[in-house]
Design a protein around this motif. Structure first.
Motif, short mmCIF file in Angstrom:
data_model
loop_
_atom_site.label_atom_id
_atom_site.label_comp_id
_atom_site.label_asym_id
_atom_site.label_seq_id
_atom_site.Cartn_x
_atom_site.Cartn_y
_atom_site.Cartn_z
N LYS A 150 -12.88 -18.60 19.89
CA LYS A 150 -12.77 -19.95 18.77
C LYS A 150 -11.70 -20.53 19.63
N PHE A 151 -10.94 -20.45 21.09
CA PHE A 151 -9.57 -20.75 20.76
C PHE A 151 -9.76 -22.20 22.12
N PHE A 152 -9.06 -23.13 21.82
CA PHE A 152 -8.76 -24.47 22.12
C PHE A 152 -7.24 -25.15 22.35
N VAL A 153 -7.00 -25.63 23.31
CA VAL A 153 -5.54 -26.39 22.99
C VAL A 153 -5.29 -27.67 22.75
N SER A 154 -4.99 -28.33 22.83
CA SER A 154 -5.14 -30.20 22.07
C SER A 154 -3.91 -30.81 22.78
N PHE A 155 -4.50 -31.23 23.62
CA PHE A 155 -2.32 -32.16 24.36
C PHE A 155 -2.91 -33.47 23.94
N PRO A 161 -20.84 -20.49 15.26
CA PRO A 161 -20.67 -19.06 16.14
C PRO A 161 -19.72 -20.78 17.44
N ASN A 162 -20.69 -21.81 17.30
CA ASN A 162 -20.18 -22.82 18.84
C ASN A 162 -18.84 -23.46 18.14
N VAL A 163 -18.21 -23.50 17.49
CA VAL A 163 -17.38 -24.31 16.79
C VAL A 163 -16.36 -24.29 16.95
N ARG A 164 -14.99 -24.26 17.72
CA ARG A 164 -14.13 -23.75 17.96
C ARG A 164 -13.26 -24.25 16.92
N THR A 165 -12.83 -23.14 16.73
CA THR A 165 -11.29 -23.09 15.46
C THR A 165 -10.32 -22.99 15.25
N PHE A 166 -9.38 -21.94 16.41
CA PHE A 166 -8.88 -21.25 17.21
C PHE A 166 -7.99 -22.87 17.59
N ASN A 167 -7.05 -23.23 17.11
CA ASN A 167 -6.50 -24.68 17.76
C ASN A 167 -4.74 -24.81 18.24
N ALA A 168 -4.39 -24.57 18.92
CA ALA A 168 -3.49 -24.64 19.84
C ALA A 168 -3.06 -26.17 19.64
N ASN A 169 -2.44 -26.57 18.72
CA ASN A 169 -2.34 -27.95 18.58
C ASN A 169 -0.47 -28.29 18.25
N ALA A 189 -3.71 -13.76 28.78
CA ALA A 189 -5.05 -12.64 29.31
C ALA A 189 -4.72 -11.61 29.50
N LYS A 190 -3.10 -11.24 30.87
CA LYS A 190 -3.44 -10.10 31.30
C LYS A 190 -2.39 -9.59 30.47
N ALA A 191 -1.75 -10.14 29.74
CA ALA A 191 -0.52 -9.66 29.03
C ALA A 191 -1.30 -9.08 28.04
N TYR A 192 -2.29 -9.64 27.56
CA TYR A 192 -2.98 -8.76 26.70
C TYR A 192 -3.98 -7.52 27.34
N GLY A 193 -4.23 -7.41 28.63
CA GLY A 193 -5.15 -6.70 28.87
C GLY A 193 -6.43 -6.93 29.17
N VAL A 194 -6.59 -8.56 29.38
CA VAL A 194 -7.87 -8.39 29.95
C VAL A 194 -7.61 -9.34 31.27
N GLU A 195 -8.57 -8.83 31.65
CA GLU A 195 -8.19 -9.44 33.66
C GLU A 195 -9.12 -10.54 33.54
N THR A 196 -10.14 -10.59 33.10
CA THR A 196 -10.94 -12.23 33.26
C THR A 196 -11.92 -12.31 32.09
N MET A 231 -3.27 -14.22 18.13
CA MET A 231 -3.50 -12.54 18.19
C MET A 231 -3.22 -11.63 17.42
N LYS A 232 -2.06 -12.35 16.20
CA LYS A 232 -2.01 -11.18 15.42
C LYS A 232 -2.77 -10.63 14.06
N GLY A 233 -3.26 -11.34 14.06
CA GLY A 233 -4.75 -10.71 13.31
C GLY A 233 -5.92 -10.78 13.45
N ALA A 234 -5.84 -10.42 15.53
CA ALA A 234 -7.61 -10.43 15.68
C ALA A 234 -7.42 -9.86 17.47
N SER A 235 -8.36 -9.26 18.10
CA SER A 235 -8.20 -8.92 19.12
C SER A 235 -7.76 -10.26 20.42
N PHE A 236 -7.88 -10.18 21.04
CA PHE A 236 -7.31 -11.09 22.09
C PHE A 236 -9.43 -12.26 22.56
N GLU A 237 -10.32 -11.55 22.80
CA GLU A 237 -11.71 -10.98 22.48
C GLU A 237 -12.22 -12.87 21.54
#
Length: 551
Positions: free
Chosen positions: A213-218, A168-176, A242-249, A202-208
């Motif tokens: 699991k998300f992180f970005v690599s720069f 659960p604590n391994v982030r695997t959704f990587n914007a690489n 996030a707001k575009a997906y209806g998530v305020e916080t 997001m096409k296969g899962a909810s924002f939450e």
């Protein structure tokens, strides 16, 4: 004695400063102080509170607040990569790094296969320490069968999402966006591409589900303030996303960074240390959560010493700069806040353009074309020395040879000049600089020409300055050089050029330092060497002409 606490100074306005600046420019236009970046953003010479408020339209506090709430608590994690010819050497280097301040086990390029035994040894290490895995070889994913601590924190850097429900604590959704970076992407393009990749998740899962699991690599380049603003801008963009997906916080977004190899060179490799230090510091000031510093000699193969130096770059920043004890160190800077806003605005617009084209996958051809245009512009600036790579296209050591070894291969700005130097090494050219006039008048142009030739590994013969026309003509007619450049003032050049062209041997390629409106090329002059010239193209053409003459 005056009490300085009671002294007040009249506050200067922007108009006052601009007037003073115009006076100091001595006739040059004020616009000469403006700098346009490859992103298309115009950098001002001075930023004020008024200009910032006008640009951000009263939303400064909102921008700063968003950046701070979108940042996970705590200082950045030191993620020094380990390397090895075999699993034993890799494990030894990784353990040594952990004892000396490293915090995340990070797998660099290795020269062995991930056998079951290798995976077991790695799994034992990852069970005890947080990690960052860069999936170049998918076989390394087998390590998760041998990680006993299912609660371990980790980042899996990959171009595709990886399903690891038991961790659960391994982030695997990587914007690489590393590949886009090395294809030439601007900061705006990288930010937009990262959002576009996130939109694909997001096409296969909810924002939450994704954000857990998300992180970005720069990768961060040497443009210090732009790199800082890029990290900060992504946090603002993530809140809008996030707001575009209806998530305020939304939860804080995790940003993993590494120093870029785009400006690294095989020549004068210790300059890479300065580049990496600059990039690492920008990552920390920008608020990165994870930082990997590449060794200065990684292009040809890191050593234990270079790995330690790279790790210590991060440790010195963390332990001695005190910058991690400040929340958002660059927050409130008129310049950086303005730059952050500009990146947010332009990156969001480019992201919408990608989405309108059907999303990241559907818009791949459009993105590729844009990246190619950015890369071509970067290369053109390097070839004209509008972008300086110290030790490579300027201030080069002409006696240095390009190492043949290659450990890591990515697109780099230095490659054209490295290849040029190899070409001249394989087919040497003898060069000479004819100096006409007094030393004090010829030296600036002579040094300039020597600097240009040094980028190709050429050490020219420089004649003693003379004011005798007969002597300079004799030098040209008797030269044994393949390539000759005249170094003189504009006035002296015009005075002797006709005589020199008349005496020039047919086999000699003859150039002049400076830029002139004259028909000398019709009389045998090859061309000119001047500031702003595409020196790579010039030297390539000269070399081709020399080979043609020698046939």
């Amino acid at each position: 004695m005056t009490n300085m606490r009671e002294v007040t100074f009249e506050q200067a306005t922007y108009a006052d400063w601009k007037t003073a600046a115009e006076g100091a420019l001595k006739g040059k236009p004020f616009e000469s102080l403006l700098t346009k970046t490859i992103e298309g953003i115009t950098l001002e010479p001075l930023y004020t509170k008024e200009s910032l408020f006008e640009k951000i339209d009263g939303k400064l506090e909102e921008q700063i607040s968003t950046i701070r709430t979108m940042k996970a608590e705590g200082a950045f994690g030191v993620a020094q990569a380990a390397y090895g010819e075999n699993i034993e050497a890799f494990i030894a280097q990784a353990k040594d790094a952990l004892q000396r301040g490293n915090q995340y086990v990070t797998v660099g390029k290795v020269a062995f296969e991930w056998t079951e035994d290798a995976l077991k040894q790695l799994g034992a290490l990852l069970s005890a320490h947080p990690f960052r895995l860069n999936i170049e070889d998918e076989a390394v994913l087998g390590v998760f069968e041998f990680i006993t601590n299912k609660e371990q924190v980790g980042y899996v850097q990959s171009t595709q999402p990886i399903d690891l429900p038991d961790f659960p604590n391994v982030r695997t959704f990587n914007a690489n966006v590393l590949s886009a970076h090395y294809e030439g992407a601007t900061s705006i393009q990288e930010l937009a591409i990262a959002l576009a990749q996130a939109a694909e998740f997001m096409k296969g899962a909810s924002f939450e589900e994704v954000e857990k699991k998300f992180f970005v690599s720069f990768a961060l380049d040497t443009h210090f303030f732009m790199a800082i603003a890029k990290i900060r801008a992504f946090r603002v963009l993530w809140k809008a996303f996030a707001k575009a997906y209806g998530v305020e916080t939304p939860q804080p977004v995790h940003i993993a960074t590494e120093t870029s190899l785009r400006s690294f060179s095989k020549l004068d490799v210790y300059v890479n240390l300065l580049r990496a230090g600059n990039e690492a510091f920008s990552a920390v000031i920008g608020g990165a959560d994870l930082l990997t510093v590449h060794p200065h000699n990684i292009l040809t193969g890191p050593t234990n010493q270079s790995v330690r130096i790279a790790r210590n770059v991060a440790l010195v920043i963390k332990e001695e700069s005190q910058v991690t004890k400040v929340i958002d160190p660059s927050g409130g800077s008129y310049f950086i806040e303005t730059l952050t806003h500009d990146l947010v605005k332009e990156a969001w617009a480019y992201f919408l353009k990608i989405e309108e084209a059907g999303g990241y996958e559907a818009a791949s051809e459009m993105i590729e074309a844009d990246l190619q245009a950015s890369w071509s512009e970067r290369i053109e600036k390097v070839k004209k020395r509008k972008t300086v790579l110290v030790g490579t296209n300027n201030y080069a050591d002409a006696t240095e040879e390009v190492p043949a070894e290659t450990f890591v291969e990515v697109n780099r700005l230095a490659q054209p000049f490295e290849e040029l130097r190899v070409t001249f090494k394989e087919h040497p050219m003898k060069a000479q600089i004819l100096t006409y006039g007094e030393l004090k008048t010829t030296k600036p142009r002579t040094d300039f020409v020597k600097g240009v030739l040094a980028t190709a590994g050429i050490v020219p013969e420089v004649t003693e300055p003379t004011v005798d026309l007969t002597e300079i003509v004799h030098m040209l007619t008797t030269t044994t050089a393949d390539y000759v450049v005249l170094s003189a003032t504009d006035e002296d050049t015009k005075a002797v050029m006709e005589a020199l062209l008349a005496a020039k041997p047919e086999h000699v390629i003859f150039d002049v330092a400076g830029k002139f409106d004259a028909n000398w090329t019709e009389k045998g002059l090859n061309g000119y060497i001047f500031a702003g010239l595409n020196i790579y193209e010039k030297l390539t053409t000269v070399h081709a002409s020399m080979k043609e003459v020698q046939r």
